[in-house]
Scaffold this active site. Structure first.
Site, PDB file in Angstrom:
ATOM      1  N   GLY A 201       0.829  -1.214   0.000  1.00  0.00           N
ATOM      2  CA  GLY A 201       0.000   0.000   0.000  1.00  0.00           C
ATOM      3  C   GLY A 201       0.855   1.251   0.000  1.00  0.00           C
ATOM      4  O   GLY A 201       2.063   1.180  -0.234  1.00  0.00           O
ATOM      5  N   ASN A 202       0.231   2.380   0.237  1.00  0.00           N
ATOM      6  CA  ASN A 202       0.983   3.640   0.298  1.00  0.00           C
ATOM      7  C   ASN A 202       0.336   4.560   1.328  1.00  0.00           C
ATOM      8  O   ASN A 202      -0.681   4.230   1.930  1.00  0.00           O
ATOM      9  CB  ASN A 202       1.054   4.298  -1.085  1.00  0.00           C
ATOM     10  N   ARG A 203       0.955   5.728   1.512  1.00  0.00           N
ATOM     11  CA  ARG A 203       0.558   6.609   2.606  1.00  0.00           C
ATOM     12  C   ARG A 203      -0.585   7.569   2.272  1.00  0.00           C
ATOM     13  O   ARG A 203      -0.885   8.453   3.050  1.00  0.00           O
ATOM     14  CB  ARG A 203       1.740   7.487   3.022  1.00  0.00           C
ATOM     15  N   SER A 204      -1.194   7.450   1.110  1.00  0.00           N
ATOM     16  CA  SER A 204      -2.238   8.416   0.736  1.00  0.00           C
ATOM     17  C   SER A 204      -3.400   8.408   1.743  1.00  0.00           C
ATOM     18  O   SER A 204      -3.901   7.348   2.110  1.00  0.00           O
ATOM     19  CB  SER A 204      -2.772   8.091  -0.658  1.00  0.00           C
TER      20      SER A 204
END
Ligand code: CTP
Length: 401
Positions: A201-204
Site C-alpha cells: 500500500g501507500n501513505r495516501s
C-alpha cells in the site's frame, strides 16, 4: 421564488432590511421570520413594510394553517441573516424553540446563513464545531467578513454585505457554476494483496481527492468518488452531500474498472488516487507463514496506467486531469511537463511530497500544468483551498466562468 429570511438578534439586522429589499425588488415573494430578540433591533412593522407580507414570530399565530410547517414546506430558499452564535448553535442542535427553529427543521430547501458576531465568539471552538456541523449538512455559510465591528474592534465577524449574500444564496439554488456537469474523481491509495491479510500500500490519506469531490458537488456538479483506502472520517462530508456518490474499491484493477464506468458518462475525470504501479504476480490463497521458508523476494507485475487509459479513451469534450506526487528536486516542473505529455491529459496537478509534506498532511502546495506545459495555476494552503484552485483551473480550461 418563495424565500424565507430569518433575522436573529444582532445589530447587523439593520443590514438585512436592505437584503430583503433587494430580494423583493428582484420579484421574489419574501417572508421574514424574526426571532423575538431581533425585534429589539428592527421592529415588526419595518419587516412587514419592506417584505410586503405579514410577519409573525410565534408558532401560536395562524395555527389553523400550521404556519411553522407550511412556511418551511413552501420555501424555495431560506436565508438566515444575521445568524448569531446562539442561532448557529440552535441550528446545529436542531432546536425548535421558536417559529424560525421549527421552520428550519420543516424545510428541505437550501439554507444559507450569514454569521455576524464578535471575533472571539466566531473563533470559539463551540462556534467552529457548530459551523462545521452545519456545513456538513449542506448549509451554505456566507462570510463573515473581516472588518470593523460594532464595539470599535476589528476582525472576522462582520456580516457579509447584502449584495454578496443574495448572490451566493441565488447561486446555491440554481446549483452553482458547475451545475449539470458530471464528474468522476478517484482518491485514496490502492492496496495490492499478497495474501489474505497482507498488502502493498501507500501513505495516501484520500483527503485531497475527497476535498475535490466535495468542492465540485458544492459548485453544482454531480459527482462519483471512487475511493480506495482512505483515512478515517475523510469521506464523511462527501457522503453527506446529496449530489455525491461514493464507490469503495481496494485494488488498482478495481479502481480502474470503477473509474472506467464513471468516466463513460463524465464531463470531467480527475485521478487523484495513489495507484500502485505494481501488484504481486501471484496472490497466496492462504496466509504466508515463516515455516514456508524465508521469503527473499516478491515477484511483481506492472498494473495498467489507469489515467493514460482514460485519457486515450476520452469522450469528445471530456477533460481529463491527473495528479503527480513528486519529491522536491530541481526539475520537478520539467518532469511534470513530461508526465502530462506522456499520459496525454489536459491538466496535470503536480504536488510536492516528502516525509512530512503532501500525503496525509493537512495542507498542500500544487502547480497546475496545462497545454504546452504552461503553469496555469498555483496554490498553497489547506487541501480544501487547493481543491478550489484546481476547480477554478478546470472551469477555466472548459470556458466556464
Ligand atoms: N496513475 C494511474 N495508474 C497507475 C499509476 C498512476 O492512473 N497505475 C495516475 C495517478 O492517479 C495520478 C497519475 O497517474 O493521477 C500520476 O501517477 P504517478 O505514479 O506519479 O505517475 P507514474 O507514471 O507512475 O510516474 P513515476 O514513475 O514518476 O511514479
Amino acid at each position: 421564488m418563495f424565500i424565507l429570511v430569518g433575522v436573529t438578534g444582532g445589530i447587523a439586522a439593520y443590514k438585512s432590511v436592505h437584503l430583503v429589499r433587494l430580494l423583493v425588488q428582484q420579484g421574489h415573494d419574501v417572508h421574514v421570520i424574526p426571532t423575538d430578540d431581533s425585534l429589539r433591533f428592527i421592529g415588526l412593522t419595518t419587516w412587514e413594510a419592506i417584505s410586503r407580507n405579514p410577519v409573525t414570530t410565534s408558532v401560536h399565530d395562524d395555527v389553523a394553517r400550521v404556519r411553522h410547517v407550511t412556511l418551511g414546506q413552501s420555501a424555495d430558499l431560506v436565508i438566515v441573516a444575521p445568524a448569531t452564535a446562539n442561532t448557529l448553535a440552535a441550528m446545529a442542535a436542531g432546536l425548535a424553540s421558536d417559529l424560525l427553529g421549527t421552520t428550519l427543521l420543516a424545510t428541505t430547501a437550501p439554507v444559507v446563513v450569514a454569521p455576524a458576531m464578535h471575533t472571539e465568539m466566531w473563533r470559539h471552538p463551540a462556534t467552529t464545531d457548530n459551523v462545521a456541523t452545519l456545513r456538513e449538512r449542506g448549509v451554505l455559510v456566507v462570510g463573515p467578513a473581516d472588518g470593523p465591528l460594532t464595539g470599535g474592534d476589528s476582525g472576522p465577524g462582520r456580516m457579509s454585505e447584502p449584495d454578496d449574500i443574495v448572490a451566493a444564496a441565488l447561486a446555491a439554488v440554481s446549483g452553482g457554476p458547475l451545475s449539470g456537469l458530471r464528474v468522476a474523481v478517484s482518491t485514496g491509495g490502492t492496496r495490492e494483496p499478497l495474501d489474505p491479510v497482507r498488502f502493498l500500500g501507500n501513505r495516501s490519506s484520500g483527503r485531497q481527492g475527497a476535498e475535490l469531490a466535495l468542492d465540485a458537488a458544492r459548485r453544482g456538479a454531480t459527482v462519483t468518488l471512487v475511493a480506495a483506502s482512505v483515512d478515517a472520517g475523510v469521506l464523511d462530508a462527501v457522503a453527506a452531500h446529496p449530489r455525491a456518490t461514493i464507490e469503495n474499491v481496494e485494488t488498482a484493477a478495481q479502481l480502474g474498472e470503477a473509474m472506467g464506468r464513471a468516466a463513460a458518462s463524465a464531463d470531467v475525470v480527475v485521478m487523484v488516487a495513489a495507484v500502485a504501479d505494481y501488484r504481486a504476480a501471484s496472490v497466496s490463497e492462504r496466509k504466508l507463514r515463516k515455516e514456508d521458508g524465508p521469503l527473499e523476494s516478491i515477484a511483481l507485475v506492472p498494473n495498467d496506467d489507469i489515467l493514460a487509459g482514460l485519457a486515450a479513451a476520452r469522450r469528445p469534450g471530456q477533460t481529463v486531469v491527473g495528479f503527480a506526487a513528486e519529491t522536491a528536486d530541481d526539475d520537478l516542473l520539467e518532469r511534470a511537463r513530461r508526465k502530462r505529455e506522456r499520459k496525454g491529459v489536459d491538466l496535470l496537478v503536480v504536488n510536492e511530497v516528502g516525509w512530512d509534506t503532501g500525503f496525509g498532511a493537512g495542507g498542500n502546495t500544487v502547480a497546475v500544468i496545462g497545454a504546452e506545459g504552461a503553469v496555469v495555476a498555483e496554490a498553497t494552503g489547506s487541501k480544501a483551498a487547493v481543491a478550489g484552485a484546481v476547480w477554478d483551473a478546470i472551469a477555466a480550461a472548459r470556458g466556464i466562468r
